[in-house]
Scaffold this active site. Structure first.
Site, PDB file in Angstrom:
ATOM      1  N   ASP A   3       0.829  -1.211   0.000  1.00  0.00           N
ATOM      2  CA  ASP A   3       0.000   0.000   0.000  1.00  0.00           C
ATOM      3  C   ASP A   3       0.866   1.265   0.000  1.00  0.00           C
ATOM      4  O   ASP A   3       1.995   1.254   0.503  1.00  0.00           O
ATOM      5  CB  ASP A   3      -0.929  -0.028   1.227  1.00  0.00           C
ATOM      6  CG  ASP A   3      -2.096   0.937   1.089  1.00  0.00           C
ATOM      7  OD1 ASP A   3      -2.372   1.405  -0.033  1.00  0.00           O
ATOM      8  OD2 ASP A   3      -2.741   1.223   2.117  1.00  0.00           O
ATOM      9  N   GLY A   4       0.318   2.324  -0.545  1.00  0.00           N
ATOM     10  CA  GLY A   4       0.972   3.631  -0.467  1.00  0.00           C
ATOM     11  C   GLY A   4       1.593   4.124  -1.767  1.00  0.00           C
ATOM     12  O   GLY A   4       2.329   5.111  -1.762  1.00  0.00           O
ATOM     13  N   HIS A  24       2.557   3.484  -8.903  1.00  0.00           N
ATOM     14  CA  HIS A  24       2.291   2.079  -9.243  1.00  0.00           C
ATOM     15  C   HIS A  24       3.454   1.496 -10.039  1.00  0.00           C
ATOM     16  O   HIS A  24       3.861   0.362  -9.834  1.00  0.00           O
ATOM     17  CB  HIS A  24       1.000   1.957 -10.056  1.00  0.00           C
ATOM     18  CG  HIS A  24      -0.228   2.365  -9.293  1.00  0.00           C
ATOM     19  ND1 HIS A  24      -0.474   1.943  -8.002  1.00  0.00           N
ATOM     20  CD2 HIS A  24      -1.287   3.146  -9.629  1.00  0.00           C
ATOM     21  CE1 HIS A  24      -1.620   2.463  -7.585  1.00  0.00           C
ATOM     22  NE2 HIS A  24      -2.137   3.198  -8.548  1.00  0.00           N
ATOM     23  N   ARG A  32     -12.053   2.590  -8.103  1.00  0.00           N
ATOM     24  CA  ARG A  32     -11.164   3.701  -8.485  1.00  0.00           C
ATOM     25  C   ARG A  32     -11.514   4.217  -9.880  1.00  0.00           C
ATOM     26  O   ARG A  32     -12.188   3.523 -10.641  1.00  0.00           O
ATOM     27  CB  ARG A  32      -9.719   3.219  -8.434  1.00  0.00           C
ATOM     28  CG  ARG A  32      -9.336   2.843  -7.013  1.00  0.00           C
ATOM     29  CD  ARG A  32      -7.887   2.525  -6.890  1.00  0.00           C
ATOM     30  NE  ARG A  32      -7.590   2.202  -5.504  1.00  0.00           N
ATOM     31  CZ  ARG A  32      -6.396   2.221  -4.966  1.00  0.00           C
ATOM     32  NH1 ARG A  32      -5.360   2.545  -5.710  1.00  0.00           N
ATOM     33  NH2 ARG A  32      -6.218   1.919  -3.700  1.00  0.00           N
ATOM     34  N   LEU A  40      10.640 -20.588  -4.581  1.00  0.00           N
ATOM     35  CA  LEU A  40       9.612 -19.751  -3.963  1.00  0.00           C
ATOM     36  C   LEU A  40       8.276 -19.891  -4.699  1.00  0.00           C
ATOM     37  O   LEU A  40       8.247 -19.922  -5.928  1.00  0.00           O
ATOM     38  CB  LEU A  40      10.068 -18.282  -4.059  1.00  0.00           C
ATOM     39  CG  LEU A  40       9.046 -17.223  -3.624  1.00  0.00           C
ATOM     40  CD1 LEU A  40       8.973 -17.153  -2.098  1.00  0.00           C
ATOM     41  CD2 LEU A  40       9.413 -15.844  -4.182  1.00  0.00           C
ATOM     42  N   ARG A  83      -5.072  -1.763   8.711  1.00  0.00           N
ATOM     43  CA  ARG A  83      -6.294  -2.537   8.483  1.00  0.00           C
ATOM     44  C   ARG A  83      -5.994  -3.644   7.484  1.00  0.00           C
ATOM     45  O   ARG A  83      -4.945  -3.650   6.839  1.00  0.00           O
ATOM     46  CB  ARG A  83      -7.435  -1.642   7.989  1.00  0.00           C
ATOM     47  CG  ARG A  83      -7.115  -0.839   6.740  1.00  0.00           C
ATOM     48  CD  ARG A  83      -8.320  -0.029   6.254  1.00  0.00           C
ATOM     49  NE  ARG A  83      -7.915   0.916   5.230  1.00  0.00           N
ATOM     50  CZ  ARG A  83      -7.610   2.198   5.444  1.00  0.00           C
ATOM     51  NH1 ARG A  83      -7.687   2.699   6.663  1.00  0.00           N
ATOM     52  NH2 ARG A  83      -7.227   2.983   4.451  1.00  0.00           N
TER      53      ARG A  83
END
Ligand code: IPE
Ligand code: IPE
Ligand code: MG
Length: 255
Positions: A30-31, A47, A81, A141, A204
């Site tokens: 986020d951010g 982004h 959005r 992974l 959250r």
């Protein structure tokens, strides 16, 4: 590159031994928008930079021998959005898969996608299928990409699938237990996250892995996602390794 960064951040958990190391780390990235706003740039630049942070996170997780890394890329609610941002994010996923798939494959990364495929443009669905197919036998992974994902929506789909089996007569309602529900989720076969990291200062869950995080440890970081690097990642794992997970029982340290 990693040698130098490794020295810059102490790691309490012992690498390679699995001791104190999370098996599965899930990240709420986020951010991006705020990172861009801080620099007077449009949101999409955040982004774009965020993709580089994903590459760094995959590299670090691989170096540390983490088995599963889940990244929250687009939530079921992110359709709210503006259309230009949504289509930019769709384009970015396409570019990421097209550009990085060969390298992920050669690094032995197994790609899994969770979230609702229906409703996504058909070219994206094809690319996601291709990424999973190509890398499905890889043993390094496991990179889980949560795209068009919502934890509650995932539970709804699982309940529907189980209800259909009950109706067909192939599932006895009294046989439904936590394992059967886990196996009906998109994350089937993937252990629950040990550690959930959220960047950007928000504290959250935003509909991420609702069922799977019942006993996860949460680390909330003030950094914006595009700034996420190896040192920050290692510090979050160190924080995790200092936690005392009790799962409702008593502390292993106290007993
Ligand atoms: C995270 O960054 C990326 C997505 C949710 C797709 P944001 O776009 O949410 O950035 P902020 O929270 O507005 O700063
Ligand atoms: C969560 O971030 C979703 C992703 C990181 C993909 P949001 O930015 O959408 O979450 P809220 O709206 O702040 O809760
Ligand atoms: Mg956000």
């Amino acid at each position: 590159m990693s040698g130098e960064a490794k020295r810059s951040a102490p790691i309490l958990a012992r690498e390679g031994t699995g001791e104190g190391m999370p098996t599965h780390i899930a990240i709420i990235m986020d951010g991006n928008g705020r990172w861009a706003a801080q620099r007077g740039l449009p949101r999409f630049e955040g982004h774009r930079k965020g993709i580089e942070a994903i590459r760094r996170a995959v590299r670090t997780a691989t170096d540390l021998g983490i088995r599963y890394l889940t990244v929250y890329s687009f939530s079921a609610e992110n359709w709210r959005r503006p259309e230009e941002e949504v289509s930019f994010l769709m384009g970015l996923l396409k570019r990421f898969v097209r550009h990085d798939l060969a390298e992920l494959h050669s690094s032995n990364v197994c790609v899994r996608i969770i979230g609702e495929r229906e409703g996504l443009p058909s070219d994206i669905r094809l690319l996601l299928d291709e990424a999973e197919q190509l890398t499905r036998n890889n043993t390094g992974l496991t990179l889980v990409i949560a795209f068009n994902y919502g934890g509650r929506q995932e539970i709804v789909s699982a309940v529907r699938a189980l209800a259909r089996k009950v109706k067909e007569g192939t599932l006895d309602p009294s046989a439904i237990d936590m394992d059967i529900i886990s196996e009906a989720l998109d994350t089937r076969g993937i252990p629950d996250p040990d550690l959930v990291i959220r960047t950007s200062g928000e504290q959250r869950v935003s509909n991420f892995l609702t069922w799977q995080t019942a006993y996860s440890e949460f680390v909330f970081l003030p950094d914006f996602w595009p700034d996420f690097d190896e040192a920050i990642f290692r510090a979050a794992i160190d924080e995790y390794s200092r936690r005392d997970r009790r799962f409702g029982g008593l502390s292993a340290k106290a007993s």
